[in-house]
Design a protein around this motif. Sequence first.
Motif, short mmCIF file in Angstrom:
data_model
loop_
_atom_site.label_atom_id
_atom_site.label_comp_id
_atom_site.label_asym_id
_atom_site.label_seq_id
_atom_site.Cartn_x
_atom_site.Cartn_y
_atom_site.Cartn_z
N HIS A 1 -0.67 -0.35 -6.96
CA HIS A 1 -0.90 -0.35 -8.40
C HIS A 1 -1.90 0.71 -8.84
O HIS A 1 -2.08 0.93 -10.05
CB HIS A 1 -1.35 -1.74 -8.88
N GLU A 2 -2.53 1.39 -7.89
CA GLU A 2 -3.43 2.50 -8.22
C GLU A 2 -2.71 3.85 -8.15
O GLU A 2 -3.35 4.90 -8.28
CB GLU A 2 -4.63 2.49 -7.26
N SER A 3 -1.41 3.82 -7.97
CA SER A 3 -0.61 5.05 -7.88
C SER A 3 0.10 5.32 -9.20
O SER A 3 -0.05 4.59 -10.18
CB SER A 3 0.42 4.92 -6.76
N LYS B 1 -3.50 3.21 -0.05
CA LYS B 1 -4.13 2.70 -1.26
C LYS B 1 -3.24 1.66 -1.93
O LYS B 1 -2.02 1.76 -1.85
CB LYS B 1 -4.40 3.86 -2.25
N SER C 1 2.08 2.79 -11.45
CA SER C 1 1.49 1.97 -12.51
C SER C 1 1.93 2.44 -13.89
O SER C 1 1.75 1.72 -14.88
CB SER C 1 -0.04 1.99 -12.41
N TYR D 1 0.84 -1.20 0.00
CA TYR D 1 0.00 0.00 0.00
C TYR D 1 0.87 1.26 0.00
O TYR D 1 1.93 1.30 0.64
CB TYR D 1 -0.92 0.02 1.23
N THR E 1 1.29 -3.41 -11.75
CA THR E 1 -0.10 -3.68 -12.12
C THR E 1 -0.86 -4.46 -11.07
O THR E 1 -2.05 -4.75 -11.24
CB THR E 1 -0.15 -4.46 -13.45
N SER F 1 -0.91 -5.16 -6.50
CA SER F 1 -0.33 -4.88 -5.19
C SER F 1 0.01 -6.17 -4.43
O SER F 1 0.49 -6.11 -3.29
CB SER F 1 -1.30 -4.03 -4.36
#
Length: 385
Positions: free
Chosen positions: A128-130, A125, A133, A121, A141, A143
């Motif tokens: 892979h949402e940061s 979050k 990516s 994280y 792609t 976490s």
Amino acid sequence: MIAVIADDFTGAAELAGIGLRYHLKVELGAQVNKDTDADLFVVATDTRSMAEAEAVREIEKHTRALLALKPEMIFKKTDSVLRGHVLAELKAQLSLTGFDKAVLVSANPALGRTIKDGRYYLHGKPVHESSFSHDPDFAITSSVIEDMLRCNGYPVHVKKVAATLPAAGIIVGEATQTADLQAWAERVDNKTLIAGAAGFFTAMLDKLLAGTKTEGANGIQFERLPLSLFVCGTTFANSRNAIKTIKAAGGPVCYMPDETIRSVHTGTYSYVKWANEVVALVKKHGKAIVAIHEDSTRDMALQQGQLKAKMAGLVHEVLQRSMVQELIVEGGATAWALISQSGLTRFFPVEEMAPGVVRMRTNDPGLFITVKPGSYQWPEGLWNF
């Protein structure tokens, strides 16, 4: 002596800077110096930019050289979010050291980078949402730790700090707070390969050198920096946006020309005009920024290595044509490319300006270099143009 092998230049500098907090004599080199008298010797590699087989050969070479020095500890510096050939390099080192197990703690809770329940994280979050990516070389792609390490069936044990550990293999330590790093440091012994990010290295130094630490970075006053060249080789939005703001305000920003970006054959002649523009900005303002505008590369299938090599060629020309005394570089691969072209091989940290931001004297008399990883923050005041 304590030894470190890092997979990129800025990571090497980061750990070298941490050594200053413990009043260690620190040396950083592109090769292992068998005659070093440093308390902390850090060898910087560029294996994160290599193919896996080449990276393994490079790590094996440096590991053998360090083992010959019989250090008290060898620490393998990895990327905190596990980009690069982390697993392959650890497997190679395990084979050379003869150790049965490795403990890898890449989380760095002080920077919002945590591992919990087998997932990574960033500030709470999934990583892979940061912006990671969009990394040009190792886009993240997933976490899930096994995915991030590209295990492909190879057994990796992701464990909480209080869990029973296997006697052999590669163990990834979970950590959600700084105390977890300290607990992991207490769990390893001198028959364990130790690897991870800056937070875990700090915990290991706390264990080995209890009571010697000075708190906080020992930064300089930025307005007193000598003639300076800022080199931005990162894709991170914060720095790109800061440069755009400085440029819009009339600041000394010089983007890589489109013709240089598109040129297939580059040589000294390709950089002369651009270098002259940069030198003129340095003479007028005392500093300048060079960068690659995202709009210039958005629709082009360019290899990042080509662009970094071109940026390095420019920096080399500027150094030949000006009295620049201070290089300030963002991005490990960019830093490696320019030091390679400029013949810089030995570095002696003098100041940790902020976590990860380290100023070093070089083997070129009168030239200093300050570097930081692309995803870290510059200290307040450095971008006051």
